[in-house]
Each structure stands twice: as structure tokens, then as C-alpha cells.
Design a protein around this motif. Structure first.
Motif: not given
Length: 98
Positions: A71-98
Motif C-alpha cells: 500500500g505504501t509503495s503504491a502511494e509513493i508511486f502515485h505521488e512520484s507520478r504527480r511530482i514528475n507531471k508537476r515538474m514537466d508542467t513547471l518546465y513548460r511554463l518556464l520555457k514559455n516565459d524565457a
């Protein structure tokens, strides 16, 4: 359309894209509600397994710990996916501002 209309449309499209990325970035923010729901689902699934197979309780504690680890590993997997999606979105935001 004249030149100014085309430029205004391009600026409006860029602004809409930026706002959509900002909304996606904010929606991917970790929330207490999501963590509590995942914890409750892990506990409910543990009770469900114990209800289906009551002999698990008679066995060593390692079975219960194994289920909690899954159960804990499933939660960690889910949170890792959300963090990676958030980082990708932040990268796209910063890329568009530059």
C-alpha cells in the motif's frame, strides 16, 4: 484579419496556453485530502483481505506488514507520478516565459 488582429490573436493564444499550464500546475499540487484517501484505501483493502482470508491473522505479522508495504509503495508511486507531471508542467511554463 489585419496584422494587428493576427498579433492580438497570437498573444491571446499564448496567454490562454500559459493560464492552462498554470491551472494544471496548481491542480497537481499535493493535497492532504488525497493522502488521507490513499491511506484509508490501504487500510480498507487490508481489512478486506483479512475478511476474505481470516487465516492471515493467525500467520506471522509479516503478511500484514507485506500488505502495508504494498500500500505504501503504491502511494509513493502515485505521488512520484504527480511530482514528475508537476515538474514537466513547471518546465513548460518556464520555457514559455524565457
Amino acid at each position: 484579419m489585419d496584422k494587428h488582429g493576427v498579433e492580438a490573436q497570437i498573444k491571446l493564444d499564448k496567454l490562454n496556453k500559459k493560464l492552462a499550464l498554470e491551472d494544471e500546475f496548481n491542480n497537481l499540487r499535493p493535497s492532504l485530502r488525497g493522502s488521507v484517501l490513499r491511506l484509508l484505501s490501504t487500510i480498507i483493502s487490508l481489512f478486506f483481505v483479512v475478511w476474505l482470508f481470516p487465516e492471515v491473522i493467525d500467520q506471522p505479522v509479516s503478511y500484514v506488514l507485506l500488505l502495508l508495504i504494498f500500500g505504501t509503495s503504491a502511494e509513493i508511486f502515485h505521488e512520484s507520478r504527480r511530482i514528475n507531471k508537476r515538474m514537466d508542467t513547471l518546465y513548460r511554463l518556464l520555457k514559455n516565459d524565457a
